[in-house]
Scaffold this motif. Sequence first.
Motif, PDB file in Angstrom:
ATOM      1  N   SER A  88      50.149 -15.932   1.955  1.00  0.00           N
ATOM      2  CA  SER A  88      51.023 -16.065   3.445  1.00  0.00           C
ATOM      3  C   SER A  88      51.488 -17.476   3.615  1.00  0.00           C
ATOM      4  CB  SER A  88      50.128 -15.442   4.805  1.00  0.00           C
ATOM      5  OG  SER A  88      49.278 -16.660   4.919  1.00  0.00           O
ATOM      6  N   GLU A  89      52.284 -17.745   4.513  1.00  0.00           N
ATOM      7  CA  GLU A  89      52.772 -18.894   4.643  1.00  0.00           C
ATOM      8  C   GLU A  89      51.573 -20.024   5.282  1.00  0.00           C
ATOM      9  OE1 GLU A  89      56.201 -21.508   7.354  1.00  0.00           O
ATOM     10  OE2 GLU A  89      55.734 -19.262   7.524  1.00  0.00           O
ATOM     11  N   LEU A  90      50.858 -19.350   6.309  1.00  0.00           N
ATOM     12  CA  LEU A  90      49.708 -20.213   6.750  1.00  0.00           C
ATOM     13  C   LEU A  90      48.606 -20.512   5.701  1.00  0.00           C
ATOM     14  CD1 LEU A  90      48.283 -21.190   9.247  1.00  0.00           C
ATOM     15  CD2 LEU A  90      47.233 -19.076   9.445  1.00  0.00           C
ATOM     16  N   ASP A 149      51.640 -16.871 -14.170  1.00  0.00           N
ATOM     17  CA  ASP A 149      51.420 -17.247 -13.015  1.00  0.00           C
ATOM     18  C   ASP A 149      52.493 -17.184 -12.117  1.00  0.00           C
ATOM     19  OD1 ASP A 149      49.375 -18.033 -10.817  1.00  0.00           O
ATOM     20  OD2 ASP A 149      50.274 -19.724 -10.982  1.00  0.00           O
ATOM     21  N   PHE A 150      53.760 -17.281 -12.772  1.00  0.00           N
ATOM     22  CA  PHE A 150      54.906 -17.457 -12.163  1.00  0.00           C
ATOM     23  C   PHE A 150      55.794 -16.340 -12.405  1.00  0.00           C
ATOM     24  CE2 PHE A 150      53.514 -21.674 -12.552  1.00  0.00           C
ATOM     25  CZ  PHE A 150      53.380 -22.390 -11.469  1.00  0.00           C
ATOM     26  N   LYS A 151      55.529 -15.406 -13.045  1.00  0.00           N
ATOM     27  CA  LYS A 151      56.207 -14.182 -13.312  1.00  0.00           C
ATOM     28  C   LYS A 151      56.586 -13.530 -12.126  1.00  0.00           C
ATOM     29  CE  LYS A 151      56.453 -10.229 -16.564  1.00  0.00           C
ATOM     30  NZ  LYS A 151      55.645  -9.540 -17.838  1.00  0.00           N
ATOM     31  N   ASP A 152      57.748 -13.022 -11.907  1.00  0.00           N
ATOM     32  CA  ASP A 152      58.339 -12.070 -10.859  1.00  0.00           C
ATOM     33  C   ASP A 152      57.709 -12.726  -9.608  1.00  0.00           C
ATOM     34  OD1 ASP A 152      59.546 -10.554 -12.676  1.00  0.00           O
ATOM     35  OD2 ASP A 152      57.827  -9.644 -13.034  1.00  0.00           O
ATOM     36  N   ILE A 153      57.546 -13.890  -9.494  1.00  0.00           N
ATOM     37  CA  ILE A 153      56.759 -14.396  -8.171  1.00  0.00           C
ATOM     38  C   ILE A 153      58.000 -14.083  -6.914  1.00  0.00           C
ATOM     39  CG2 ILE A 153      57.786 -16.636  -8.342  1.00  0.00           C
ATOM     40  CD1 ILE A 153      55.243 -17.735  -6.890  1.00  0.00           C
ATOM     41  N   LYS A 154      57.241 -13.572  -5.888  1.00  0.00           N
ATOM     42  CA  LYS A 154      58.108 -13.478  -4.926  1.00  0.00           C
ATOM     43  C   LYS A 154      57.480 -14.040  -3.639  1.00  0.00           C
ATOM     44  CE  LYS A 154      59.972  -9.050  -6.343  1.00  0.00           C
ATOM     45  NZ  LYS A 154      60.018  -7.430  -5.984  1.00  0.00           N
ATOM     46  N   ARG A 155      58.173 -14.466  -2.573  1.00  0.00           N
ATOM     47  CA  ARG A 155      57.860 -15.196  -1.561  1.00  0.00           C
ATOM     48  C   ARG A 155      56.984 -14.041  -0.772  1.00  0.00           C
ATOM     49  NH1 ARG A 155      60.905 -18.798   2.999  1.00  0.00           N
ATOM     50  NH2 ARG A 155      59.129 -19.467   4.264  1.00  0.00           N
ATOM     51  N   SER A 156      55.835 -14.056   0.014  1.00  0.00           N
ATOM     52  CA  SER A 156      55.103 -13.078   0.451  1.00  0.00           C
ATOM     53  C   SER A 156      54.856 -13.086   2.008  1.00  0.00           C
ATOM     54  CB  SER A 156      53.656 -12.854  -0.060  1.00  0.00           C
ATOM     55  OG  SER A 156      53.115 -14.173   0.241  1.00  0.00           O
ATOM     56  N   PHE A 157      55.773 -13.939   2.482  1.00  0.00           N
ATOM     57  CA  PHE A 157      55.951 -14.180   3.896  1.00  0.00           C
ATOM     58  C   PHE A 157      57.364 -14.248   4.395  1.00  0.00           C
ATOM     59  CE2 PHE A 157      56.342 -18.427   3.189  1.00  0.00           C
ATOM     60  CZ  PHE A 157      55.519 -18.733   1.850  1.00  0.00           C
ATOM     61  N   CYS A 174      41.134 -14.683   3.497  1.00  0.00           N
ATOM     62  CA  CYS A 174      41.676 -15.953   2.850  1.00  0.00           C
ATOM     63  C   CYS A 174      42.418 -16.928   3.728  1.00  0.00           C
ATOM     64  CB  CYS A 174      42.980 -15.662   1.771  1.00  0.00           C
ATOM     65  SG  CYS A 174      42.114 -15.115   0.286  1.00  0.00           S
ATOM     66  N   GLU A 175      43.103 -16.602   4.746  1.00  0.00           N
ATOM     67  CA  GLU A 175      43.476 -17.597   5.758  1.00  0.00           C
ATOM     68  C   GLU A 175      42.530 -18.300   6.403  1.00  0.00           C
ATOM     69  OE1 GLU A 175      48.069 -15.378   6.710  1.00  0.00           O
ATOM     70  OE2 GLU A 175      46.341 -15.257   8.111  1.00  0.00           O
TER      71      GLU A 175
END
Length: 430
Positions: A351-353, A422-430, A313-314
């Motif tokens: 990811s952040e990228l 789409d925003f349920k329990d969203i966590k930052r993945s990076f 994906c990146e």
Amino acid sequence: MVFSWRKRKPRNGDKKVHNMELEIPRHFICPIALDLMKDPVTLSSGITYDRESIEKWLEDGNFTCPVTNQVLRSFDQIPNHSLRKMIQDWCVENRSHGIERIPTPRIPVSSAEVSEILFSITDSRRRLDRCGCLDSVHKIKKWGLESERNRRCVVANGAAGVIAAAFDAFAGDSFEKNAHAHLLEEMLCVMYWMFPLAQEAQIYLGSQASLRCMVWFLKSKDISVKQNSITVLKELLCCDQQYGEHLAAIDGVNRILFKFIKNPISPSITKASLMVIFHTVSSSNEKTKAEFVEMGLVSLLLESIIESEKSYCERALGVIDKLLETKQGREFATDNALSMPVLVKKILRISELATEYSVSAIWKLSKYEERVLMEALQVGAFQKLLLLIQVGCSDETKEKATELLKLLNPYRPGLECIDSLDFKDIKRSF
């Protein structure tokens, strides 16, 4: 110190499993690893260690003997053949207890041996002696297969630059006649484990002769040859993107790279091809980008990243972002119904990228046509961008996200429609 094992089938027919312990003679144990030595070597201090353990000790910057703490007069490691033979005999004697005999270790290659072979390659290169050069390359390949330690020694003595220089020389000598094909294939195979490439190696591999040769190998029926070639190209362009423009100038290379994405041969070749394309479109002119767009690369990547893993994906999002710098790229993306849903979905999900590439791509499309802004609102772009600014991002991405929010805000009444899941329990993945 004891050695534990399980004896599964006793000779007396007892079906029970017995746990037993066997004591290892103290002088068979490495003072560092506290385990049975496989390749005992003696230092100038007179203390014997297992080669792997003492080499790691020295590579970490230590200059003393671990046991005596005295400064070593030299770093020479003398094989203790007598002790190794005693350890092997002890293993054989206790074979009935489940102890396996330690194989006789191979003597590691020395810097002097590597230098001698590299001199031979240089001499063969000057004389265009294909057979002599092939014998030397096979020797290096054999050393590399024996141990990681050998590979480090080969690389440390400048093998990459010497082999790259020979590759350039033989690639430019009647390559169309396939005269040196096997030799050049073997050189690529050896350089596969010499990354990152030294500056000297980059210069030789970045020549027109070398690049054309590697592109020629991308057409090979042998998958391993394709993989070695595309991997070396990827490493070369990662070191210096200027070679991307030189590569793009070679007829047919863009079509070959596109086919590797459209018709995957192996995951490693696909990912390496994406990286080569990314560096190519990052450094080359508009013509190269337009050529990839006309092939349908934008649509192909949008479809492929819907359920792809992180690294793919990146890479794919990075290529899409670069292709959207062209008018043709923006037109193709705008006409594709997947563009906005996929790009918005990837924000804060990979990811952040990947997030930076997604925001950049949306920013480029939103400045191109008004209806793109409406599509972005309908798939939840406004909320995603607000959330992104809250959780944090790079300054450049924050600036683009802020500008996008300003562009989107006037169209919000009556158009905004998002899926709250789409925003349920969203966590930052990076």
